[in-house]
Design a protein around this motif. Sequence first.
Motif, PDB file in Angstrom:
ATOM      1  N   VAL A   2       0.861  -1.275  -0.097  1.00 53.10           N
ATOM      2  CA  VAL A   2       0.061   0.062  -0.046  1.00 53.10           C
ATOM      3  C   VAL A   2       1.013   1.196   0.101  1.00 53.10           C
ATOM      4  O   VAL A   2       1.803   1.507   0.801  1.00 53.10           O
ATOM      5  CB  VAL A   2      -0.679  -0.171   1.196  1.00 53.10           C
ATOM      6  CG1 VAL A   2      -1.750   1.400   1.323  1.00 53.10           C
ATOM      7  CG2 VAL A   2      -1.719  -1.058   1.431  1.00 53.10           C
ATOM      8  N   ALA A   3       0.853   2.044  -0.942  1.00 52.68           N
ATOM      9  CA  ALA A   3       1.584   3.279  -1.090  1.00 52.68           C
ATOM     10  C   ALA A   3       0.828   4.627  -1.182  1.00 52.68           C
ATOM     11  O   ALA A   3      -0.396   4.743  -1.563  1.00 52.68           O
ATOM     12  CB  ALA A   3       2.399   3.450  -2.372  1.00 52.68           C
ATOM     13  N   GLY A  23      -2.947   2.173  -4.497  1.00 47.86           N
ATOM     14  CA  GLY A  23      -2.178   3.422  -4.162  1.00 47.86           C
ATOM     15  C   GLY A  23      -3.100   4.601  -3.946  1.00 47.86           C
ATOM     16  O   GLY A  23      -4.225   4.689  -4.367  1.00 47.86           O
ATOM     17  N   LEU A  24      -2.743   5.326  -2.874  1.00 52.05           N
ATOM     18  CA  LEU A  24      -3.721   6.476  -2.149  1.00 52.05           C
ATOM     19  C   LEU A  24      -3.060   7.869  -2.379  1.00 52.05           C
ATOM     20  O   LEU A  24      -1.783   8.281  -2.161  1.00 52.05           O
ATOM     21  CB  LEU A  24      -3.731   6.108  -0.756  1.00 52.05           C
ATOM     22  CG  LEU A  24      -4.087   7.240   0.057  1.00 52.05           C
ATOM     23  CD1 LEU A  24      -5.579   7.412  -0.029  1.00 52.05           C
ATOM     24  CD2 LEU A  24      -4.107   6.642   1.489  1.00 52.05           C
ATOM     25  N   ALA A  72      -8.694   9.704   8.025  1.00 52.69           N
ATOM     26  CA  ALA A  72      -9.130   8.762   8.585  1.00 52.69           C
ATOM     27  C   ALA A  72     -10.001   7.952   7.435  1.00 52.69           C
ATOM     28  O   ALA A  72     -10.037   6.695   7.327  1.00 52.69           O
ATOM     29  CB  ALA A  72     -10.016   9.098   9.772  1.00 52.69           C
ATOM     30  N   LEU A  73     -10.695   8.787   6.572  1.00 49.55           N
ATOM     31  CA  LEU A  73     -11.554   8.408   5.670  1.00 49.55           C
ATOM     32  C   LEU A  73     -10.721   7.536   4.462  1.00 49.55           C
ATOM     33  O   LEU A  73     -11.004   6.460   4.064  1.00 49.55           O
ATOM     34  CB  LEU A  73     -12.483   9.209   4.943  1.00 49.55           C
ATOM     35  CG  LEU A  73     -13.647  10.015   5.783  1.00 49.55           C
ATOM     36  CD1 LEU A  73     -14.421  11.145   5.098  1.00 49.55           C
ATOM     37  CD2 LEU A  73     -14.659   8.896   5.940  1.00 49.55           C
ATOM     38  N   VAL A  94      -8.702   2.300   2.254  1.00 50.07           N
ATOM     39  CA  VAL A  94      -7.642   1.361   2.350  1.00 50.07           C
ATOM     40  C   VAL A  94      -8.013   0.157   3.002  1.00 50.07           C
ATOM     41  O   VAL A  94      -7.961  -1.142   2.563  1.00 50.07           O
ATOM     42  CB  VAL A  94      -6.207   1.686   2.601  1.00 50.07           C
ATOM     43  CG1 VAL A  94      -5.215   0.500   2.644  1.00 50.07           C
ATOM     44  CG2 VAL A  94      -5.699   2.997   1.824  1.00 50.07           C
ATOM     45  N   ALA A  95      -8.210   0.220   4.562  1.00 47.51           N
ATOM     46  CA  ALA A  95      -8.796  -1.127   5.081  1.00 47.51           C
ATOM     47  C   ALA A  95      -9.791  -1.803   4.791  1.00 47.51           C
ATOM     48  O   ALA A  95      -9.858  -3.153   4.568  1.00 47.51           O
ATOM     49  CB  ALA A  95      -8.855  -0.623   6.733  1.00 47.51           C
ATOM     50  N   HIS A  96     -10.838  -1.047   4.192  1.00 46.28           N
ATOM     51  CA  HIS A  96     -12.192  -1.854   3.516  1.00 46.28           C
ATOM     52  C   HIS A  96     -11.533  -2.669   2.517  1.00 46.28           C
ATOM     53  O   HIS A  96     -12.028  -3.771   2.292  1.00 46.28           O
ATOM     54  CB  HIS A  96     -13.043  -0.727   3.220  1.00 46.28           C
ATOM     55  CG  HIS A  96     -14.262  -1.469   2.709  1.00 46.28           C
ATOM     56  ND1 HIS A  96     -14.684  -1.593   1.356  1.00 46.28           N
ATOM     57  CD2 HIS A  96     -15.289  -2.087   3.410  1.00 46.28           C
ATOM     58  CE1 HIS A  96     -15.898  -2.371   1.172  1.00 46.28           C
ATOM     59  NE2 HIS A  96     -16.413  -2.545   2.599  1.00 46.28           N
ATOM     60  N   GLU A  97     -10.694  -2.428   1.550  1.00 45.69           N
ATOM     61  CA  GLU A  97     -10.235  -3.008   0.383  1.00 45.69           C
ATOM     62  C   GLU A  97      -9.427  -4.137   1.200  1.00 45.69           C
ATOM     63  O   GLU A  97      -9.500  -5.247   0.290  1.00 45.69           O
ATOM     64  CB  GLU A  97      -9.013  -2.019  -0.297  1.00 45.69           C
ATOM     65  CG  GLU A  97      -9.816  -1.208  -1.346  1.00 45.69           C
ATOM     66  CD  GLU A  97     -10.897  -2.104  -2.318  1.00 45.69           C
ATOM     67  OE1 GLU A  97     -10.512  -3.184  -2.908  1.00 45.69           O
ATOM     68  OE2 GLU A  97     -11.664  -1.536  -2.518  1.00 45.69           O
TER      69      GLU A  97
END
Length: 468
Positions: free
Chosen positions: A105-106, A181-182, A287-288, A293-296
């Motif tokens: 995760v980047a 990627g975020l 946080a959103l 990312v966490a939901h994915e």
Amino acid sequence: MIALSLAEIAEIVGGQTHDIPDQAATVSGPVVIDSRKVTPGCLFVAFAGERADGHDYAERAVEAGAALVLATRPVGVPAIVVDDVVAALGALSRAVVARLGATVVALTGSAGKTSTKDLIAQLLERKGPTVYPEGNLNNEIGLPLTALRATDETQHLVLEMGARYIGDIRYLTGLVPPRIGLVLNVGSAHIGEFGGKEQIAQAKGEMVESLPEDGVAVLNADDPLVRAMASRTKARVVLFGEGADADVRGENVHLTDDGRPAFRLHTPTGCSDVTMRLYGEHHVSNALAAAAVAHELGLSADEIAEALSDAGTLSRWRMEVTERPDGVTFVNDAYNANPESMKAALRALAAMGKGRRTWAVLGLMAELGGASLAEHDAVGRLAVRLNVSKLVAVGGREASWLQLGAYNEGSWGEESVHVSDAQAAVDLLRRELRPGDVVLVKASRSVGLEQVVTALLENATEGEVAGR
Ligand SMILES: Nc1ncnc2c1ncn2[C@@H]1O[C@H](COP(=O)(O)OP(=O)(O)OP(=O)(O)O)[C@@H](O)[C@H]1O
Ligand SMILES: [Mg+2]
């Protein structure tokens, strides 16, 4: 690092071995660039820095147990010699991560990368072993050093990617290609170097260009320049934000009476309520993003909400709240500053300080180029609009524009003051602080304004550090 033989490492980095009695010997310890941090079996990377040359410490590193040195010249102890140590370190990280099964995760963005990285890490750790950078290691050296800490057990590897120039993110994603990627936001950080926001968006968007077809681009729906990056990726797009069309969104976003963000979290598979321990509304967006990312990666809305509500600050000087025994509250956000984070911190101060006397001790926002006067002026004006009781602008000419903005917004007399340096600010605050006051301290990193908080907390051993 996972165990690799010296011969394997030499092949990966394309280097020549020197003074190596046993090519089959392995390196299994950490990879370090500071000879004082050497532990047995580790790889010591020698950099020729401006002040010190790591090559001078190679012998000492091996005496302390290093199995191998990565260097640009023979050093009389077991070494692999390459032309470019940074490139070699990068190549090694790429090869090591490729052998592992970890999901990479980047994240990048102008503000909030480290804060969000810390949130993502605290969420993903609930699911499985997670490696993430300590503090702010987000460049061509810090990123490989972090990635090389991953092992066979690592389920998630979270990497912060910083950019000063077009091409920086492309280089970093080339080293350790992310699957998720975020991009957080496109603000004004480093705008002087980049030339403008469009160029910053160009640079940050390299993140999503790097993603594979089966990857996920997590984008901020509330930031038009980030949202537009959807057209630059082959990956599936997941939007986060406060708008109705975001896949992962926050509704009823508000600050609690003591300035903590709270909201109802919506995910495609459920909803749950969040009240954060962190201060400041800017953390809602962070946080959103972390929630998306966490939901994915398989966390439910309830798991995410619980973890976000528990999460503390892992990295220092970011809205770090300390209560002095006499009842003065310090909010140390002196890690860094840009126009967006200055405004977010001021709003957090206003919320936390309701009914109390509030102080904004602010310094230079660096690297703003031609926008400097307008941006400092706007922050000074906002302090007045938010009814901050007293603005203390600390530093030279650009910092004085903070006070000028406050003055022009109608802050006369005692409400705003300009002092020349941190010591002068400490002297002023020592004289004037009263129990019950709330003091925000914030400026760009180069100012080192955390020293104001350190000085004012000296001998206040009973202080409780909240939210950490
Ligand atoms: N989403 C956000 N929007 C605006 N400001 C933010 C946001 N998140 C954090 N900040 C503020 O920005 C400053 C830097 O935060 P943080 O270290 O998390 O960012 P960063 O992007 O990692 O910075 P750097 O570029 O130095 O690595 C802090 O002072 C923090 O209060
Ligand atoms: Mg950072």
